[in-house]
Design a protein around this motif. Sequence first.
Motif, PDB file in Angstrom:
ATOM      1  N   MET A  47       0.843  -1.128   0.054  1.00 53.66           N
ATOM      2  CA  MET A  47       0.040  -0.023   0.000  1.00 53.66           C
ATOM      3  C   MET A  47       0.864   1.444  -0.034  1.00 53.66           C
ATOM      4  O   MET A  47       0.573   2.174  -0.747  1.00 53.66           O
ATOM      5  CB  MET A  47      -1.093  -0.134   1.324  1.00 53.66           C
ATOM      6  CG  MET A  47      -1.930  -1.123   1.201  1.00 53.66           C
ATOM      7  SD  MET A  47      -2.887  -1.277   2.501  1.00 53.66           S
ATOM      8  CE  MET A  47      -3.314   0.335   3.031  1.00 53.66           C
ATOM      9  N   ALA A  48       1.919   1.315   0.924  1.00 56.97           N
ATOM     10  CA  ALA A  48       2.892   2.429   0.969  1.00 56.97           C
ATOM     11  C   ALA A  48       3.640   2.672  -0.536  1.00 56.97           C
ATOM     12  O   ALA A  48       3.576   3.828  -0.954  1.00 56.97           O
ATOM     13  CB  ALA A  48       3.851   2.162   2.042  1.00 56.97           C
ATOM     14  N   GLY A  63       2.655   1.619  -3.690  1.00 50.47           N
ATOM     15  CA  GLY A  63       1.668   2.216  -4.513  1.00 50.47           C
ATOM     16  C   GLY A  63       1.357   3.384  -4.356  1.00 50.47           C
ATOM     17  O   GLY A  63       1.216   4.394  -5.443  1.00 50.47           O
ATOM     18  N   ALA A  64       1.031   4.055  -3.159  1.00 55.70           N
ATOM     19  CA  ALA A  64       0.651   5.482  -2.698  1.00 55.70           C
ATOM     20  C   ALA A  64       1.854   6.435  -3.115  1.00 55.70           C
ATOM     21  O   ALA A  64       1.565   7.365  -3.760  1.00 55.70           O
ATOM     22  CB  ALA A  64       0.241   5.507  -1.230  1.00 55.70           C
ATOM     23  N   GLN A  65       2.980   5.892  -2.773  1.00 50.54           N
ATOM     24  CA  GLN A  65       4.307   6.740  -3.015  1.00 50.54           C
ATOM     25  C   GLN A  65       4.485   6.870  -4.413  1.00 50.54           C
ATOM     26  O   GLN A  65       4.838   7.951  -4.938  1.00 50.54           O
ATOM     27  CB  GLN A  65       5.414   6.197  -2.144  1.00 50.54           C
ATOM     28  CG  GLN A  65       5.355   6.119  -0.682  1.00 50.54           C
ATOM     29  CD  GLN A  65       6.248   5.548  -0.019  1.00 50.54           C
ATOM     30  OE1 GLN A  65       7.103   4.885  -0.599  1.00 50.54           O
ATOM     31  NE2 GLN A  65       6.156   5.456   1.183  1.00 50.54           N
ATOM     32  N   GLY A  95       2.387   6.506  -6.943  1.00 48.80           N
ATOM     33  CA  GLY A  95       1.523   7.349  -7.534  1.00 48.80           C
ATOM     34  C   GLY A  95       1.598   8.702  -7.151  1.00 48.80           C
ATOM     35  O   GLY A  95       1.636   9.692  -8.238  1.00 48.80           O
ATOM     36  N   LEU A  96       1.813   9.065  -6.044  1.00 48.90           N
ATOM     37  CA  LEU A  96       2.027  10.437  -5.522  1.00 48.90           C
ATOM     38  C   LEU A  96       3.393  11.092  -6.278  1.00 48.90           C
ATOM     39  O   LEU A  96       3.224  12.221  -6.701  1.00 48.90           O
ATOM     40  CB  LEU A  96       2.172  10.331  -4.078  1.00 48.90           C
ATOM     41  CG  LEU A  96       2.406  11.894  -3.520  1.00 48.90           C
ATOM     42  CD1 LEU A  96       1.007  12.602  -3.725  1.00 48.90           C
ATOM     43  CD2 LEU A  96       2.704  11.870  -2.077  1.00 48.90           C
ATOM     44  N   ALA A 122       2.530   3.264   5.253  1.00 49.07           N
ATOM     45  CA  ALA A 122       0.989   3.117   4.683  1.00 49.07           C
ATOM     46  C   ALA A 122       0.123   4.187   4.740  1.00 49.07           C
ATOM     47  O   ALA A 122      -0.168   4.838   3.864  1.00 49.07           O
ATOM     48  CB  ALA A 122       0.772   1.497   4.919  1.00 49.07           C
ATOM     49  N   GLY A 154       1.689   7.179   3.270  1.00 46.33           N
ATOM     50  CA  GLY A 154       1.361   7.365   1.728  1.00 46.33           C
ATOM     51  C   GLY A 154      -0.119   7.697   1.139  1.00 46.33           C
ATOM     52  O   GLY A 154      -0.286   8.395   0.404  1.00 46.33           O
ATOM     53  N   ILE A 155      -0.887   7.064   2.044  1.00 41.95           N
ATOM     54  CA  ILE A 155      -2.584   7.467   1.837  1.00 41.95           C
ATOM     55  C   ILE A 155      -2.730   8.909   2.190  1.00 41.95           C
ATOM     56  O   ILE A 155      -3.446   9.430   1.290  1.00 41.95           O
ATOM     57  CB  ILE A 155      -3.257   6.264   2.299  1.00 41.95           C
ATOM     58  CG1 ILE A 155      -3.047   5.016   1.863  1.00 41.95           C
ATOM     59  CG2 ILE A 155      -4.698   6.738   2.300  1.00 41.95           C
ATOM     60  CD1 ILE A 155      -3.651   3.889   2.895  1.00 41.95           C
ATOM     61  N   VAL A 169      -1.393  11.004  -0.574  1.00 39.05           N
ATOM     62  CA  VAL A 169      -2.390  11.162  -1.844  1.00 39.05           C
ATOM     63  C   VAL A 169      -3.631  11.939  -1.657  1.00 39.05           C
ATOM     64  O   VAL A 169      -3.908  12.717  -2.517  1.00 39.05           O
ATOM     65  CB  VAL A 169      -2.777   9.438  -2.366  1.00 39.05           C
ATOM     66  CG1 VAL A 169      -3.892   9.608  -3.328  1.00 39.05           C
ATOM     67  CG2 VAL A 169      -1.440   8.865  -2.641  1.00 39.05           C
ATOM     68  N   ALA A 170      -4.137  11.753  -0.598  1.00 37.66           N
ATOM     69  CA  ALA A 170      -5.418  12.348  -0.180  1.00 37.66           C
ATOM     70  C   ALA A 170      -5.272  13.877  -0.045  1.00 37.66           C
ATOM     71  O   ALA A 170      -6.086  14.587  -0.462  1.00 37.66           O
ATOM     72  CB  ALA A 170      -6.089  11.728   1.148  1.00 37.66           C
TER      73      ALA A 170
END
Length: 355
Positions: free
Chosen positions: A14-15, A17-19, A21-22, A195, A198-199, A202-203
């Motif tokens: 999760m971390a 993927g978020a990192q 994409g960000l 995680a 990272g989320i 993104v938010a």
Amino acid sequence: MEPWQILDLLFRGMAVGAQLGLGISLARSADNRALRIATLLFVISNIGFTLNGFHPIGRIIGPAQVLLWLIQIGGAGYFWLFAVTLFEDRQLTAMSVAPSAALTLIGLFGEYGPRITAPAIWGVHNIFGLLLALHALVVIIRSGRNDLVEARRRLRVPFLVLIAVFSIVLSIAQIGQILGINASWYEFANASIQAMLGIAGVAVLLEARPALFGVAGGGRSTPIESRAVDDSVIWLDRLQQAMDADALWRREGLTIGDLAKAIGLPEHRLRRLINDRLGHRNFANFVNQRRISEARTLLSDPASATRNVASIAFDLGFGSLGPFNRAFREATGVTPTEFRRLALRDASSIPENPR
């Protein structure tokens, strides 16, 4: 694989993927090359740290783990570089990339140098990283005084300070491990925190992406509040009068509050005026633009050749020589002394009565 390892891997996925994409989104939005590079280096080093913290990862990614580790060991330097390029609008220079390069070299020596010195070398590495994270905190807080981007002013403390605090806690934990203080829950807690960060990134950051990373030059067409365009023109005229005719930029320690009081405009409206209409993201850079322009004129003038650089800096409103040298070099690529030498050399090579 144990159940806790599966959960650990899930959090790390999760971390990452978020990192990722960000990082890609912010790097594409960044308005200058320095910020794009700093953002990608920071994100990649975080991904390397996230993956390498899970020991079985080596069996999954193979030799790529070495490359991730190499990037990871300079992570505190990349975070510092990201902070100063985003919040102080600095450009990439040898000095700005030196901390991450130094951390990488120290880490390599700690890993491949004599075993007897490894604990001490890694201790130096982690203390240096801690100091960089602390300085990044100072930069985030200090630069708020001159920030003209409202979204950046609002988000600097709640999000990026959280990252800096995480870096500090991480450095302290690593130093503790070197001293023999072991915590069995450390890796799992680390994955969980990353995680969540990272989320949260993104938010929060993607929502404010255009204002944080958007193009800063050339004056935008966005209206200031819902006022008529003529209202802005009036205030721009007053601002020009204060800066050009009254030369308030020469005042040492000039703040945006001082300037707002001088022209009779609320400070928050002046910030938006300079940012939205003139395209400046940083008040210090807005003021220094005039100071550096005048400095170039004085340093190029043979009649001012006997004046030392320090007296010119003080006359232009700089409180000391260091900030003047740094601002001048960022604007011109050379030091004031070198600029003067080149300008006077070129002037002396021009015939007085060319035919």
